[in-house]
Write an enzyme that holds these catalytic residues in place. Structure first.
Site, PDB file in Angstrom:
ATOM      1  N   HIS A 259      34.651 -14.214  32.810  1.00 40.23           N
ATOM      2  CA  HIS A 259      33.739 -13.356  32.057  1.00 40.23           C
ATOM      3  C   HIS A 259      32.639 -12.958  33.022  1.00 40.23           C
ATOM      4  CE1 HIS A 259      32.104 -11.520  28.453  1.00 40.23           C
ATOM      5  NE2 HIS A 259      30.918 -11.845  28.955  1.00 40.23           N
TER       6      HIS A 259
ATOM      7  N   GLU B 295      51.589 -22.772  34.208  1.00 38.94           N
ATOM      8  CA  GLU B 295      50.877 -24.019  34.502  1.00 38.94           C
ATOM      9  C   GLU B 295      49.527 -24.100  33.789  1.00 38.94           C
ATOM     10  OE1 GLU B 295      53.614 -22.825  37.792  1.00 38.94           O
ATOM     11  OE2 GLU B 295      51.966 -21.794  36.786  1.00 38.94           O
ATOM     12  N   SER B 296      49.059 -23.073  33.118  1.00 40.75           N
ATOM     13  CA  SER B 296      47.878 -23.011  32.265  1.00 40.75           C
ATOM     14  C   SER B 296      47.215 -21.643  32.328  1.00 40.75           C
ATOM     15  CB  SER B 296      46.884 -24.136  32.527  1.00 40.75           C
ATOM     16  OG  SER B 296      46.016 -24.222  31.412  1.00 40.75           O
TER      17      SER B 296
ATOM     18  N   CYS C  81      48.350 -27.118  36.034  1.00 42.46           N
ATOM     19  CA  CYS C  81      49.042 -28.401  35.982  1.00 42.46           C
ATOM     20  C   CYS C  81      50.141 -28.406  37.036  1.00 42.46           C
ATOM     21  CB  CYS C  81      49.676 -28.614  34.608  1.00 42.46           C
ATOM     22  SG  CYS C  81      48.480 -28.576  33.269  1.00 42.46           S
TER      23      CYS C  81
ATOM     24  N   SER D  90      35.935  -9.289  30.555  1.00 45.38           N
ATOM     25  CA  SER D  90      36.527 -10.598  30.267  1.00 45.38           C
ATOM     26  C   SER D  90      38.020 -10.474  30.485  1.00 45.38           C
ATOM     27  CB  SER D  90      36.279 -11.044  28.823  1.00 45.38           C
ATOM     28  OG  SER D  90      34.966 -11.501  28.660  1.00 45.38           O
TER      29      SER D  90
END
Length: 123
Positions: free
Chosen positions: A73, A67-68, A88, A60
């Site tokens: 996983h 931007e995010s 974004c 993971s």
């Protein structure tokens, strides 16, 4: 009356990746390399990275970008990876990042869902 602003704040690309190379899916260093490069391909700014190797198998991880994020996983025993690419701004290219991840995981059966996020309303 409220109006929808045509340009969303961000784009969320959700990838269900089937029939991937199980050796790659179980290699934490390689997964980190792939997601790091995917962030660069998306033209995103990397802030932090965190990855974890599970026992007996699976990885993971997340690359946090200004931007995010890009997250993964893996289930090597099923040749499957679940991936989120959310960015974004109009300078990022999350679909390109998704294409890169698909190629690097040697995925034979990708499913890609694109969601526009943050469609704002104005009066």
């Amino acid at each position: 009356m409220a109006q929808v602003i045509e340009t969303p704040i961000g784009m969320h690309v959700i990838l269900d990746l089937y029939e991937c190379d199980p050796e790659i899916l179980d290699d934490m260093e390689r997964i980190e390399e792939i997601l790091t490069r995917a962030a660069e391909v998306a033209n995103a700014t990397i802030i932090d990275k965190r990855f974890h190797k599970f026992s007996p198998q699976g990885v993971s991880g997340v690359v946090v970008v200004s931007e995010s994020h890009i997250a993964i996983h893996t289930w090597p025993e099923h040749g499957y990876a679940a991936v989120d690419v959310y960015t974004c701004g109009d300078h990022t290219m999350p679909l390109k990042a998704g294409e890169y991840i698909i190629k690097e995981l040697k995925c034979k059966k990708p499913t890609v869902v694109k969601l526009d996020r943050g469609l704002l309303f104005k009066e």
